[in-house]
Write a protein that holds these residues in place. Structure first.
Motif, PDB file in Angstrom:
ATOM      1  N   MET A   1     -21.306  53.640   7.639  1.00 45.27           N
ATOM      2  CA  MET A   1     -21.457  52.100   7.587  1.00 45.27           C
ATOM      3  C   MET A   1     -21.423  52.029   9.310  1.00 45.27           C
ATOM      4  O   MET A   1     -20.903  52.792  10.164  1.00 45.27           O
ATOM      5  N   GLU A   2     -21.838  50.708   9.648  1.00 45.96           N
ATOM      6  CA  GLU A   2     -21.836  50.530  11.232  1.00 45.96           C
ATOM      7  C   GLU A   2     -20.558  50.999  11.886  1.00 45.96           C
ATOM      8  O   GLU A   2     -19.496  50.274  11.511  1.00 45.96           O
ATOM      9  N   PRO A   3     -20.350  51.672  13.195  1.00 48.98           N
ATOM     10  CA  PRO A   3     -19.287  51.915  13.590  1.00 48.98           C
ATOM     11  C   PRO A   3     -18.343  50.796  14.013  1.00 48.98           C
ATOM     12  O   PRO A   3     -18.912  50.026  14.770  1.00 48.98           O
ATOM     13  N   GLY A   4     -16.924  50.662  13.783  1.00 52.43           N
ATOM     14  CA  GLY A   4     -16.165  49.650  14.298  1.00 52.43           C
ATOM     15  C   GLY A   4     -16.189  48.632  13.457  1.00 52.43           C
ATOM     16  O   GLY A   4     -15.239  47.611  13.699  1.00 52.43           O
ATOM     17  N   ILE A   5     -16.916  48.363  12.539  1.00 51.52           N
ATOM     18  CA  ILE A   5     -17.371  46.976  11.913  1.00 51.52           C
ATOM     19  C   ILE A   5     -15.930  46.761  10.816  1.00 51.52           C
ATOM     20  O   ILE A   5     -15.499  45.652  10.611  1.00 51.52           O
ATOM     21  N   GLY A   6     -15.306  47.879  10.421  1.00 53.38           N
ATOM     22  CA  GLY A   6     -14.001  47.966   9.604  1.00 53.38           C
ATOM     23  C   GLY A   6     -12.963  47.289  10.438  1.00 53.38           C
ATOM     24  O   GLY A   6     -12.016  46.854   9.792  1.00 53.38           O
ATOM     25  N   GLU A   7     -12.953  47.170  11.701  1.00 59.53           N
ATOM     26  CA  GLU A   7     -11.777  46.702  12.578  1.00 59.53           C
ATOM     27  C   GLU A   7     -12.282  45.345  13.305  1.00 59.53           C
ATOM     28  O   GLU A   7     -11.478  45.078  14.143  1.00 59.53           O
ATOM     29  N   SER A   8     -13.378  44.911  12.881  1.00 60.65           N
ATOM     30  CA  SER A   8     -13.736  43.540  13.581  1.00 60.65           C
ATOM     31  C   SER A   8     -12.656  42.470  13.054  1.00 60.65           C
ATOM     32  O   SER A   8     -12.195  42.402  12.164  1.00 60.65           O
ATOM     33  N   GLN A   9     -12.807  41.351  13.929  1.00 59.63           N
ATOM     34  CA  GLN A   9     -11.734  40.198  13.717  1.00 59.63           C
ATOM     35  C   GLN A   9     -12.381  39.724  12.460  1.00 59.63           C
ATOM     36  O   GLN A   9     -11.646  38.891  11.615  1.00 59.63           O
ATOM     37  N   LEU A  10     -13.461  39.393  12.042  1.00 61.97           N
ATOM     38  CA  LEU A  10     -14.163  38.959  10.831  1.00 61.97           C
ATOM     39  C   LEU A  10     -13.672  39.565   9.714  1.00 61.97           C
ATOM     40  O   LEU A  10     -13.181  39.155   8.658  1.00 61.97           O
ATOM     41  N   VAL A  11     -13.934  40.909   9.748  1.00 62.08           N
ATOM     42  CA  VAL A  11     -13.358  41.817   8.432  1.00 62.08           C
ATOM     43  C   VAL A  11     -11.763  41.384   8.341  1.00 62.08           C
ATOM     44  O   VAL A  11     -11.216  41.230   7.160  1.00 62.08           O
ATOM     45  N   GLU A  12     -11.197  41.344   9.284  1.00 64.10           N
ATOM     46  CA  GLU A  12      -9.536  41.000   9.350  1.00 64.10           C
ATOM     47  C   GLU A  12      -9.314  39.682   8.577  1.00 64.10           C
ATOM     48  O   GLU A  12      -8.340  39.508   7.885  1.00 64.10           O
ATOM     49  N   ARG A  13     -10.263  38.625   9.142  1.00 59.65           N
ATOM     50  CA  ARG A  13     -10.044  37.417   8.355  1.00 59.65           C
ATOM     51  C   ARG A  13     -10.189  37.393   6.813  1.00 59.65           C
ATOM     52  O   ARG A  13      -9.765  36.877   6.224  1.00 59.65           O
ATOM     53  N   ILE A  14     -11.295  38.249   6.612  1.00 63.25           N
ATOM     54  CA  ILE A  14     -11.815  38.116   5.203  1.00 63.25           C
ATOM     55  C   ILE A  14     -10.777  38.853   4.313  1.00 63.25           C
ATOM     56  O   ILE A  14     -10.363  38.473   3.451  1.00 63.25           O
ATOM     57  N   LEU A  15     -10.087  39.835   4.916  1.00 69.53           N
ATOM     58  CA  LEU A  15      -9.277  40.748   4.246  1.00 69.53           C
ATOM     59  C   LEU A  15      -7.874  39.867   3.975  1.00 69.53           C
ATOM     60  O   LEU A  15      -7.198  40.061   3.072  1.00 69.53           O
ATOM     61  N   ALA A  16      -7.585  39.209   5.036  1.00 68.63           N
ATOM     62  CA  ALA A  16      -6.491  38.272   4.877  1.00 68.63           C
ATOM     63  C   ALA A  16      -6.660  37.347   3.769  1.00 68.63           C
ATOM     64  O   ALA A  16      -5.669  36.713   3.023  1.00 68.63           O
ATOM     65  N   ARG A  17      -7.825  36.643   3.684  1.00 70.26           N
ATOM     66  CA  ARG A  17      -8.251  35.546   2.483  1.00 70.26           C
ATOM     67  C   ARG A  17      -8.108  36.559   1.140  1.00 70.26           C
ATOM     68  O   ARG A  17      -7.752  35.823   0.279  1.00 70.26           O
ATOM     69  N   MET A  18      -8.547  37.599   1.148  1.00 70.70           N
ATOM     70  CA  MET A  18      -8.384  38.416   0.039  1.00 70.70           C
ATOM     71  C   MET A  18      -7.080  38.643  -0.545  1.00 70.70           C
ATOM     72  O   MET A  18      -6.474  38.592  -1.602  1.00 70.70           O
ATOM     73  N   ASP A  19      -6.210  38.997   0.590  1.00 66.99           N
ATOM     74  CA  ASP A  19      -4.661  38.923   0.279  1.00 66.99           C
ATOM     75  C   ASP A  19      -4.112  37.873  -0.349  1.00 66.99           C
ATOM     76  O   ASP A  19      -3.354  37.690  -1.442  1.00 66.99           O
ATOM     77  N   ASP A  20      -4.642  36.536   0.218  1.00 63.46           N
ATOM     78  CA  ASP A  20      -4.150  35.327  -0.405  1.00 63.46           C
ATOM     79  C   ASP A  20      -4.545  35.095  -1.564  1.00 63.46           C
ATOM     80  O   ASP A  20      -3.860  34.688  -2.735  1.00 63.46           O
ATOM     81  N   PHE A  21      -5.894  35.287  -1.867  1.00 58.94           N
ATOM     82  CA  PHE A  21      -6.497  35.058  -3.400  1.00 58.94           C
ATOM     83  C   PHE A  21      -5.971  36.029  -4.335  1.00 58.94           C
ATOM     84  O   PHE A  21      -5.358  35.535  -5.495  1.00 58.94           O
ATOM     85  N   ALA A  22      -5.805  37.336  -3.999  1.00 56.57           N
ATOM     86  CA  ALA A  22      -5.266  38.087  -5.109  1.00 56.57           C
ATOM     87  C   ALA A  22      -3.648  37.866  -5.219  1.00 56.57           C
ATOM     88  O   ALA A  22      -3.157  38.028  -6.510  1.00 56.57           O
TER      89      ALA A  22
END
Length: 177
Positions: free
Chosen positions: A127-148
């Motif tokens: 995958m694109e280097p550093g994409i897993g640490e982006s602010q966008l990915v962090e926001r998506i993961l937080a939304r996923m935490d909430d949904f789960a």
């Protein structure tokens, strides 16, 4: 637009959409059931958080049927003919590709973060280097935490409703039934 994810017996889920534009849509069984995170919920959260109006849910909000079909059989045929003639724009193609990339990235990252897997898949290193640490990915993961946190304890028949776009009604973005 409101998208309701409902747990149904047999490790399945159903999606129901209520929207302002386009014909009324029939409910649809979703693919990829997960006790914590249904596959289509991942795509919804990715597309909403990334502002991908040309992804699946943005197109549905704009009046297209996309992965759904009109509830009325007469309208269904007309809508299918209309959409078969329409070619997605370059922007819609780009948004759909971005949705697939982000969903493929965020799902295993979230599973690792939630303790549902012990390591990332091998393909992850390409995958694109550093994409897993982006602010966008962090926001998506937080939304996923909430949904789960809301989805997992629901019994069969229980629902979670997400509002599109998430940012427009953030205080009402997630509702339980």
């Amino acid at each position: 637009m409101d998208v309701t994810f409902t747990k149904v017996p047999g490790r399945r889920y159903r999606m129901t959409i209520v929207r302002e534009r386009g014909p009324q849509l029939a409910p649809r069984q979703g693919p990829g059931y997960d006790d914590y995170m249904p596959h289509d919920a991942v795509h919804f959260l990715v597309e909403a958080e990334a502002g991908l109006s040309g992804g699946v849910f943005g197109r549905i909000a704009a009046g297209q049927s996309n992965i759904f079909w009109a509830a009325d059989p007469v309208i269904r045929k007309r809508q299918a003919r209309r959409e078969a003639k329409r070619q997605p724009s370059k922007g819609e193609h780009a948004d759909m590709a971005r949705s697939e990339t982000l969903a493929s990235l965020c799902e295993p990252l979230w599973q690792l973060r939630a303790g549902r897997r012990s390591s990332l898949p091998e393909w992850f290193s390409s995958m694109e280097p550093g994409i897993g640490e982006s602010q966008l990915v962090e926001r998506i993961l937080a939304r996923m935490d909430d949904f789960a946190a809301h989805w997992h304890p629901l019994p069969a028949g229980g629902s979670v409703t997400l509002a599109w776009p998430l940012h427009a009604r953030s205080s009402q973005a997630l509702r339980l039934r």
